[in-house]
Design an enzyme around this catalytic site. Structure first.
Site, PDB file in Angstrom:
ATOM      1  N   TYR A   1      10.643   4.948   1.971  1.00  0.00           N
ATOM      2  CA  TYR A   1      11.436   4.000   2.761  1.00  0.00           C
ATOM      3  C   TYR A   1      12.926   4.069   2.439  1.00  0.00           C
ATOM      4  O   TYR A   1      13.751   3.584   3.216  1.00  0.00           O
ATOM      5  CB  TYR A   1      10.923   2.565   2.566  1.00  0.00           C
ATOM      6  CG  TYR A   1       9.725   2.250   3.420  1.00  0.00           C
ATOM      7  CD1 TYR A   1       9.867   1.730   4.701  1.00  0.00           C
ATOM      8  CD2 TYR A   1       8.443   2.496   2.954  1.00  0.00           C
ATOM      9  CE1 TYR A   1       8.770   1.459   5.495  1.00  0.00           C
ATOM     10  CE2 TYR A   1       7.332   2.230   3.741  1.00  0.00           C
ATOM     11  CZ  TYR A   1       7.497   1.711   5.010  1.00  0.00           C
ATOM     12  OH  TYR A   1       6.402   1.452   5.800  1.00  0.00           O
TER      13      TYR A   1
ATOM     14  N   ASP B   1       0.804  -1.226   0.000  1.00  0.00           N
ATOM     15  CA  ASP B   1       0.000   0.000   0.000  1.00  0.00           C
ATOM     16  C   ASP B   1       0.837   1.276   0.000  1.00  0.00           C
ATOM     17  O   ASP B   1       0.297   2.361  -0.179  1.00  0.00           O
ATOM     18  CB  ASP B   1      -0.962   0.008   1.188  1.00  0.00           C
ATOM     19  CG  ASP B   1      -0.247   0.128   2.536  1.00  0.00           C
ATOM     20  OD1 ASP B   1       0.971  -0.112   2.589  1.00  0.00           O
ATOM     21  OD2 ASP B   1      -0.916   0.443   3.534  1.00  0.00           O
TER      22      ASP B   1
END
EC number: 3.2.1.122
Length: 449
Positions: A265, A172
């Site tokens: 990330y 997601d």
């Protein structure tokens, strides 16, 4: 002609994400009709608290749907069309250790990145394979839509250990970032954008974003991200402080390659020292979640069950998770939806390991995904990805072979870990912490001074 209605089991029924996903499914019944919805978990007490509220939601909004919550695999996986899996082996208590143990050694402590992600992967592989095996035993024609973390390691494990299984691995995070991009651009939905993206899970880059008329939206986005990260001028909804920091940090991450837009990330790999500096080893993100969302969702579910009404509920529909319905519809109705999935490379990225599990746009139909060709990627991204995919492959090999040596090598290769000695110290602590969850590893006889 009436559309076929489907039977679904949510594996990880006790998750605090389950109520929002159930509400989302109930909100999309016109596009994706459901005849039966089941929750499955191996923690009955936890699942029962969630299921009590879900039962109320279903009776209020779609009483024709047959609903059940069970800990029995045969009951859960018999007569299902789709398994939607979001399991967390070891729950948030183990996530806290995944984060705290590396931080003790001055290394990034994060759920899916670095040593914590490797530890979580070692716990998740067996759980995901078990669910996949139950599905194939009791409903061999079903598809598993897996969004359990860490998706990269789980995807590599299913590729290697269950190569013929009908499983789609999806994440997601790109969806969430694309939602923010749409806000920045003043669009009403991310679906107004056509994107090109490549990488590994939690480790990728957008290279092209256009509107439906083919106009290039990248210049405006790159200019905004270079100043503000992924923070829109006006937030659509409140954002937790730690996530706000993450979206702002995208500004620095993007500076490493200004021609692309990064997955957030990447901050853990490109700026690990910054991440450690702002972390509290005694109170990590897992603690925030347990004290925040987890406490909130369980108290809300208890209240809904007690009142047998959702009138006073503050649980929101997880619109963000509507990508799960898009994926299920693509399989069920052969829609040819374009989606980012984690698939075997097999030439999609020309100059990269063909067996690597990469995250790229795919056209999804009733036979599964067809990756869209990316072509050749630059040396910078290729170098980073080769190091990271080796971490993922070694972790899966370590699990399959019960190899301490290979798991140590995985930690050594992680860009978040400074050297082999620190990798060894972290690993020894993680082995001890995970003895109830990991396979028993053959303890390496080689000592280091």
């Amino acid at each position: 002609m009436k559309k076929k209605s489907f039977s679904i089991v949510i594996a990880g029924g006790g998750s605090t994400f389950t109520p929002g996903i159930v509400l989302m499914l109930l909100d999309h019944l016109e596009e994706f009709p459901i005849r039966k919805l089941k929750l499955y978990d191996n923690d009955k007490e936890r699942q029962d608290r969630i299921a009590g509220a879900c039962d109320v939601f279903i009776r209020e909004k779609a009483p024709d749907i047959e609903f059940a919550a069970t800990t029995d695999p045969e009951e859960a996986f018999t007569d299902v069309d789709f398994v939607m899996a979001h399991i967390r082996v070891g729950k948030y208590a183990m996530r806290a250790l995944d984060e705290q143990i590396p931080l003790k050694y001055g290394v990034v402590g994060q759920e899916t990145c670095g040593p914590g992600g490797i530890a979580y992967g070692m716990r998740s592989i067996g759980g995901v394979l078990e669910i996949l095996d139950y599905m194939e035993k009791y409903s061999p024609d079903a598809w598993m839509l897996n969004y359990s973390n860490p998706a990269a390691i789980v995807a590599e494990a299913t590729r290697r250990l269950r190569p013929n299984s009908k499983i789609l691995n999806i994440c997601d995070m790109p969806v969430g970032i694309e939602d923010r991009m749409a806000q920045i651009l003043g669009l009403s939905s991310r679906k107004e954008m056509k994107v090109r993206y490549y990488g590994l899970n939690h480790f990728g880059w957008w290279t092209s974003i256009q509107d439906q008329e083919g106009n290039d939206l990248m210049p405006k986005l790159k200019e905004h991200v270079s100043q503000y990260g992924y923070i829109p001028k006006t937030e659509a909804e409140a954002v937790e402080a730690s996530w706000n920091d993450t979206f702002a940090k995208a500004r620095d991450v993007q500076a490493a390659d200004p021609d692309t837009l990064p997955n957030t990330y990447l901050q853990y790999y490109l700026f690990p020292d910054d991440m450690v500096k702002k972390s509290n080893p005694n109170h990590t993100r897992a603690n925030e979640v347990m004290e925040g969302r987890e406490a909130f969702i369980f108290s809300q579910c208890d209240m809904i069950t007690r009142e047998q009404s959702s009138e006073n509920s503050e649980i929101k529909i997880d619109d963000h998770a509507s990508y799960i319905v898009d994926l299920a519809r693509a399989i069920a109705y052969n829609t040819g939806e374009r989606m980012l999935l984690i698939v075997e490379n097999n030439g999609a990225i020309a100059n990269f390991d063909p067996t690597a599990m990469v995250e790229v746009p795919c056209i999804v139909g009733s036979n599964g995904p067809e990756p869209i060709t990316v072509g050749t990627i630059p040396q910078f991204q290729k170098g980073l990805m080769e190091q990271q995919v080796s971490v993922e492959k070694l972790t899966v090999e370590a699990w399959a072979e019960k190899s301490f040596q290979k798991l140590w090598q995985a930690l050594i290769l992680s860009k978040t870990v400074p050297n082999a000695r620190v990798a060894r110290l972290i690993l020894e602590d993680l082995v001890e912490a995970n003895k109830d969850f990991w396979p028993e590893l053959d303890q390496s006889p080689t000592r280091i001074s």
